[in-house]
Every structure is written in structure tokens, then in C-alpha cells.
Design a protein around this motif. Structure first.
Motif, PDB file in Angstrom:
ATOM      1  N   HIS A 114      56.992  36.073  11.783  1.00 17.52           N
ATOM      2  CA  HIS A 114      56.204  36.686  12.767  1.00 17.52           C
ATOM      3  C   HIS A 114      54.848  37.279  12.504  1.00 17.52           C
ATOM      4  O   HIS A 114      55.045  38.006  11.674  1.00 17.52           O
ATOM      5  CB  HIS A 114      56.590  37.415  13.758  1.00 17.52           C
ATOM      6  N   ILE A 115      53.703  36.755  12.789  1.00 17.83           N
ATOM      7  CA  ILE A 115      52.523  37.534  12.445  1.00 17.83           C
ATOM      8  C   ILE A 115      51.838  38.192  13.658  1.00 17.83           C
ATOM      9  O   ILE A 115      51.829  37.777  14.859  1.00 17.83           O
ATOM     10  CB  ILE A 115      51.462  36.384  12.040  1.00 17.83           C
ATOM     11  N   GLN A 116      51.288  39.506  13.279  1.00 12.19           N
ATOM     12  CA  GLN A 116      50.582  40.398  14.423  1.00 12.19           C
ATOM     13  C   GLN A 116      49.336  40.342  14.081  1.00 12.19           C
ATOM     14  O   GLN A 116      48.883  40.687  13.065  1.00 12.19           O
ATOM     15  CB  GLN A 116      51.304  41.629  14.336  1.00 12.19           C
ATOM     16  N   PHE A 117      48.391  39.633  14.934  1.00  7.91           N
ATOM     17  CA  PHE A 117      46.891  39.759  14.892  1.00  7.91           C
ATOM     18  C   PHE A 117      46.259  40.927  15.735  1.00  7.91           C
ATOM     19  O   PHE A 117      46.685  41.227  16.905  1.00  7.91           O
ATOM     20  CB  PHE A 117      46.502  38.441  15.299  1.00  7.91           C
ATOM     21  N   ASP A 118      45.641  41.666  15.077  1.00 11.76           N
ATOM     22  CA  ASP A 118      44.797  42.814  15.695  1.00 11.76           C
ATOM     23  C   ASP A 118      43.401  42.618  15.512  1.00 11.76           C
ATOM     24  O   ASP A 118      42.756  42.387  14.434  1.00 11.76           O
ATOM     25  CB  ASP A 118      45.066  44.065  14.813  1.00 11.76           C
ATOM     26  N   VAL A 119      42.826  42.318  16.637  1.00 14.54           N
ATOM     27  CA  VAL A 119      41.517  42.033  16.743  1.00 14.54           C
ATOM     28  C   VAL A 119      40.605  43.007  17.262  1.00 14.54           C
ATOM     29  O   VAL A 119      40.936  43.533  18.468  1.00 14.54           O
ATOM     30  CB  VAL A 119      41.211  40.594  17.392  1.00 14.54           C
ATOM     31  N   SER A 127      51.874  37.199  17.701  1.00 19.13           N
ATOM     32  CA  SER A 127      51.109  38.326  18.833  1.00 19.13           C
ATOM     33  C   SER A 127      49.836  38.311  18.272  1.00 19.13           C
ATOM     34  O   SER A 127      49.238  38.558  17.216  1.00 19.13           O
ATOM     35  CB  SER A 127      52.034  39.503  18.700  1.00 19.13           C
ATOM     36  N   VAL A 128      49.120  38.773  19.549  1.00 17.79           N
ATOM     37  CA  VAL A 128      47.593  39.244  19.494  1.00 17.79           C
ATOM     38  C   VAL A 128      47.389  40.424  20.328  1.00 17.79           C
ATOM     39  O   VAL A 128      47.785  40.472  21.424  1.00 17.79           O
ATOM     40  CB  VAL A 128      46.984  37.940  20.078  1.00 17.79           C
ATOM     41  N   LYS A 129      46.576  41.232  19.674  1.00 16.41           N
ATOM     42  CA  LYS A 129      46.406  42.601  20.220  1.00 16.41           C
ATOM     43  C   LYS A 129      44.867  42.817  20.252  1.00 16.41           C
ATOM     44  O   LYS A 129      44.292  42.641  19.183  1.00 16.41           O
ATOM     45  CB  LYS A 129      47.027  43.977  19.838  1.00 16.41           C
TER      46      LYS A 129
END
Length: 594
Positions: free
Chosen positions: A160-165, A200-202
């Protein structure tokens, strides 16, 4: 280098700077997006963290791959850098948040589990680019807590990868990827495993302007403690250089002054008084060296590499090589080297004709092969190794064809044109003293005045002025550290040139004072000996300061560093000889020679 003043290649290289400034842009788009627009995300490569040359295509590991993998069209420099960008399986549309979206569900076979476990054990990392911003992450982790026996280690794959943009209005400013430490796939045993890959993308707004989004990468190499070390290196080098060169200069000037007074008195005194020292060999000091074609070719290649280095510094100082501008440095190296080949041809042929050489065509061929020949052989071997490993460092056939065409259509014609211009320049060698018909016998000299000890002394002082900065260069080229303080590097380069020129002049004087008139090759070897010290530092760096391992990484490191150090040898050898030639002409012009 006076003979190059009017050569038109400088105009061509001047145009190159303009072309490079526009060519190395990372993307032609304006990086502006509307809500919901697809933002390009490319997976680049994977590989062992400690082996920067050993990288593989992203989907060489059995990740979830899309039905149609789209490859990004890449520039020459990107391919040479080992970049192989393909469309990633994650969809990060502009300002669209996602929570645990499933990429795919996959059953990993025993072979795939073993493959992933081996990659996790070697600290494999991945690299992606989102709107031309780099993203890194490790593919898994090894649990060694409380275990001393490697057979008891547990291996896990992140799923699981969490992308914070971060965004500013309609532009992407920053992106980070975090691996969820609680979402793991156990790879310890050789058995089939079900894996569900998710992401996931935030999104978060920031006031950082788009023009400064690369600053955080540049600042990593200019943090206060790093700058302190760099400036300490500069101050240490300057103090050492000023003390040592000042000491040598004082001695040299005092001795020369005494020599001029003595020789002036000798001319006014009896003519039968026996001459000693460097004036005694005035009839031999300008006797042309052996292997004059090779010597002229080395000067031509060294002058070209010096010009190449100067223009690379110019591009660096104006900000062309900002962090993660993919392939910009390699593109500039290839293009500038091709366009400056005329300088090598002109310098080599002109000097060869001054040395009364007859076969200028052979000299021109030797000039073209002196540096490119060893580089080509090294490339053939290392590219074969990369092909065997199926690594991204292996150049595609099309790229090799492009390089061959550049060599055939640009480098070779400019080399020939430079050679013709050098031959037609009809410059004569300026020697203030006539050369006698027969050479004088060189008196026996102690062992420490032979070539190898002199090279050791000549190379140590320049190397001592740059060795601190060398670590940061190596950590950037052969590691993951970012180097952007090109102004400090340029100062170190200037110090290197000054020290090389001065120490070579000093050793040339002591050689002439011992009535050894074969100073031509000696001055070149002494000037270039710093390249030998740099290669010796490679051994120290590899075994003491790095964690590189494996045949491919070892061969790439020592193979390409051998070519780089050889280039330094030619470039600094040219600087040493030119400085010695100016000095020798000056001192013999200052006395009356019959």
C-alpha cells in the motif's frame, strides 16, 4: 592556447549554450491542470539502493502492470542516464483524493515470492516521476529485530502506497510517497501468496510558487552543516596552497634571481669559465620530444577536454543542471564534446606542424582515437555486462546508432576541419635559443629525480587541495546525494589548475637545473599525475566509504572512473605542459644565449 584564439568553433560552442538552455527543459507543457485532469505519472526503474548503476525496468519485478504499458519518449541524455519511463498503474488525477483504491489483486507464485524476497534483501528501491517531480520508495523491508541468525529474518513486501501531493492553484508543487508499514505481504517462505496492491492519494494546498518547487532538492546539498564542510574544504585548500606555493615561489624566484645575476656576471667575465645549471643546456632545452605525434595528440585531446569542462561549468553556473533535470548533463557532455572536436584537431595538428612533423593525417587520426578509443572499448565491455544483467544501463540499438551518427556527421568532420585549419596556420615554434645538432648527455641523477617519484610529488599537492570535495562528487555520481553547489566546485577547479601549473613549473625548473633537458614529456606526466591519485581515491572510496557490491556495479565504477581519470590526466597534463612551456621560454629569453 594562443593558436586557438580565432578558431570559429568557439562560435559554434557559443550557440550550443543557447541550444542547451532550451533543450534540457524537463517537459514542453506548462504543467497547468484543471480539477480532475490526468497528471502524468511514470514509473522509472528499480534496483539495489547501494548499486546506483544496477537498475532495472520497473515491471521487471512482478508488480501489477496495466494491459498496455506506454513507454515515454526519451531524449538521448535520459537514455544514457539509464532512465526507462513507462506509464505507472496508479491514477493521480489533479485534486482527486482516493482512499485505499485497489490497483489489482494478484496471486504471487513461488518464483515471484522468491524474486521479491531477493529484491527486498538487497534493499531494492523504486523511482517514479509525477509531473516531472521525483518519487522514491522501498519495495519492502527486512525484520531483523531480536534475531542474529539471517535464516530467522522475516521478509515483507509493501502493498500500500500513500501519495501526499501539494498544489498551488492549478499546479503541482510537491509529491511524496509513504509506504504503509502495516499493509504487508509475508515473503519469508517459498509458497504462493495472495497480494492486493492498493494506493491512497491526499491533496493539500501550499503557497510555495511553482518556480521554487525544485528548491527543496537543491537545498539538501546546501544545508548549514554541509556548507560549513564545503567552505572548510575551500579554506583548507586555499591555506595549504598559499603556504606551499608561496614557499616554493619564494625559493624559485630567489634562485632564479641569483641565476640571472650569476649568468650576467659570467657573460661579462672570462669566456672560458665553465657554465653550469640550466643555462648550460640552452642548446638542448628546445629540442623536440620523442613521439612528437603522440605528444601533439595528447595536447589536442587535453585542450578539448579542458574546453569541455569550462563549458560544462558555464552551463552549471547558469542553472541548467538543476536537480532531476533528467539527462541534461549527459546531453550536454555528448553535444559539447562533439562540437569541440575541432579544437582538438586544430591544436594537435598546429602543434605537430610546429614540431616539424610530416604525417599530419596520422596525427589527426591519433588525436581522434586517443580519448575516444579507450572510452569506446570500455563502453563496449560495460554495455555487454549490462545486457547480460538486463539492466537499464544497456543502451538500445537505436541510441547506439544516434551516437555513431553524431561521431560520423559532427565529431569527425569538425576534427578534420580543425586539423586542416591547424595545418594551414603555418605557425612556427617560438624558441628563444637555437638548438644544437647533437644532444648533450644527461648526467646521472638520483632515483628521486626520475619520472615516477616526480609524478608522485607533482600529483599529491593538487590532489590534497580537492580530496574533501571529491567525496561529495562521488556520493552524488555513485550514490543518491544531490550536488548543486557548483560555485564552490568551480573555485576548487580553479585552485586545482593553479596548483597543477605551479608545481609542474617548479619541478621543471629543478629538472633543468640538474641539466636534464628532456622536460617535455616529464612536465605533461607530472601535470596529469593528479588523475592517478584520483583513481587511487576510487579504491579507497569503493572499499571504505561505499556499500557497492556485485560484478556489474564494480565493473561500472572502476571502468568509467578509469575513463574519467584518464580524461583528467590528459587535461591537467596539458595545463602542466603549457605552464612549463611559458616558464621555460621566459627564463631562456631573459638570458643571452649564443
Amino acid at each position: 592556447m594562443k593558436n586557438m584564439g580565432d578558431f570559429p568553433t568557439f562560435l559554434v560552442v557559443g550557440l550550443l549554450i543557447f541550444s542547451c538552455l532550451s533543450y534540457v527543459r524537463s517537459d514542453a507543457s506548462d504543467h497547468r491542470y484543471k480539477d480532475g485532469d490526468a497528471v502524468p505519472l511514470y514509473a522509472n526503474k528499480v534496483g539495489p539502493f547501494h548499486n546506483p548503476s544496477e537498475t532495472y525496468r520497473y515491471f521487471d519485478l512482478p508488480f501489477c502492470s496495466p494491459d498496455h504499458v506506454t513507454e515515454k519518449r526519451e531524449a538521448l541524455g535520459e537514455v544514457l542516464n539509464g532512465d526507462r519511463l513507462v506509464s505507472a498503474p496508479y491514477k493521480l488525477n489533479f485534486k482527486e483524493e482516493k482512499d485505499s483504491s485497489v490497483v489489482c489483486k494478484k496471486q504471487l507464485s513461488k518464483d515471484e515470492v522468491a524474486f521479491f524476497r531477493k529484491a527486498v534483501d538487497k534493499d531494492y528501491y523504486f523511482q517514479m516521476y509525477y509531473d516531472d517531480l521525483p518519487i522514491w520508495g522501498f519495495i519492502g523491508k527486512v525484520d531483523k529485530e531480536g534475531k542474529t541468525d539471517p535464516s530467522e529474518y522475516k521478509y515483507f513486501l509493501f502493498k500500500h502506497i500513500q501519495f501526499d501531493v501539494l498544489y498551488n492553484k492549478d499546479r503541482v508543487i510537491e509529491v511524496n510517497a509513504r509506504m504503509d508499514p502495516h499493509s504487508l505481504v509475508d515473503l519469508t517462505e517459498d509458497k504462493e501468496v495472495d497480494a492486493q496492491f492498493m494506493y491512497s492519494v491526499k491533496w493539500k494546498e501550499t503557497d510555495t510558487p511553482f518556480e521554487k518547487r525544485m528548491d527543496k532538492y537543491s537545498m539538501s546539498s546546501s544545508l548549514p552543516h554541509h556548507l560549513e564542510i564545503h567552505w572548510f574544504s575551500i579554506i583548507n585548500s586555499c591555506v595549504t596552497v598559499l603556504l606551499l606555493t608561496g614557499f616554493l615561489a619564494t625559493i624559485l624566484l630567489r634562485v632564479l634571481k641569483n641565476d640571472f645575476i650569476k649568468y650576467g656576471q659570467d657573460e661579462e667575465a672570462a669566456d672560458d669559465q665553465e657554465e653550469t645549471g640550466w643555462k648550460y643546456i640552452h642548446g638542448d632545452v628546445f629540442r623536440f620530444p620523442k613521439y612528437k605525434s603522440l605528444f601533439a595528440a595528447a595536447l589536442g585531446s587535453g585542450t578539448q577536454l579542458f574546453t569541455l569542462t569550462v563549458f560544462i561549468f558555464m552551463l552549471a553556473l547558469v542553472g541548467v543542471f538543476y536537480p532531476y533535470n533528467r539527462g541534461a548533463l549527459f546531453t550536454a557532455l555528448v553535444v559539447i564534446y562533439a562540437l569541440t572536436s575541432g579544437i582538438a584537431g586544430y591544436t594537435a595538428t598546429s602543434f605537430y606542424c610546429q614540431l616539424e612533423g610530416n604525417n599530419w593525417v596520422r596525427n589527426l587520426l591519433l588525436t581522434g582515437c586517443l580519448f575516444c578509443g579507450p572510452l569506446f572499448l570500455t563502453f563496449c565491455f560495460l554495455n555487454t555486462v549490462a545486457i547480460v544483467y538486463s539492466a537499464t544501463a544497456a543502451l538500445p540499438f537505436g541510441t547506439i546508432v544516434v551516437i555513431v551518427l553524431i561521431w560520423t556527421l559532427v565529431t569527425s568532420p569538425l576534427l578534420v576541419l580543425g586539423g586542416i585549419a591547424g595545418k594551414n596556420s603555418k605557425a612556427e615554434f617560438q624558441a628563444p635559443c637555437r638548438t644544437t645538432k647533437y644532444p648533450r648527455e644527461i648526467p646521472p641523477l638520483p632515483w628521486y629525480r626520475s619520472a615516477v617519484p616526480q609524478m608522485a610529488m607533482a600529483g599529491f599537492l593538487p590532489f590534497s587541495a580537492i580530496y574533501i570535495e571529491l567525496y561529495y562528487i562521488f556520493a552524488s555520481v555513485w550514490g543518491h546525494r544531490i550536488y548543486t553547489i557548483y560555485s564552490i566546485l568551480f573555485i576548487v577547479f580553479i585552485i586545482l589548475l593553479i596548483v597543477t601549473a605551479f608545481i609542474t613549473v617548479a619541478l621543471t625548473y629543478f629538472q633543468l637545473a640538474a641539466e636534464d633537458h628532456e622536460w617535455w614529456w616529464r612536465s605533461f606526466l607530472c601535470g596529469g599525475s593528479t588523475g592517478v591519485f584520483i583513481y587511487a581515491y576510487c579504491l579507497y572510496y569503493y572499499y571504505a566509504r561505499s556499500d557497492m557490491s556485485g560484478f556489474m556495479q564494480t565493473s561500472f565504477f572502476f571502468g568509467y572512473m578509469a575513463c574519467i581519470c584518464y580524461g583528467f590526466f590528459l587535461m591537467l597534463g596539458t595545463v602542466g605542459f603549457r605552464a612549463s612551456l611559458l616558464f621555460v621560454r621566459h627564463i631562456y629569453r631573459s638570458i643571452k644565449c649564443e
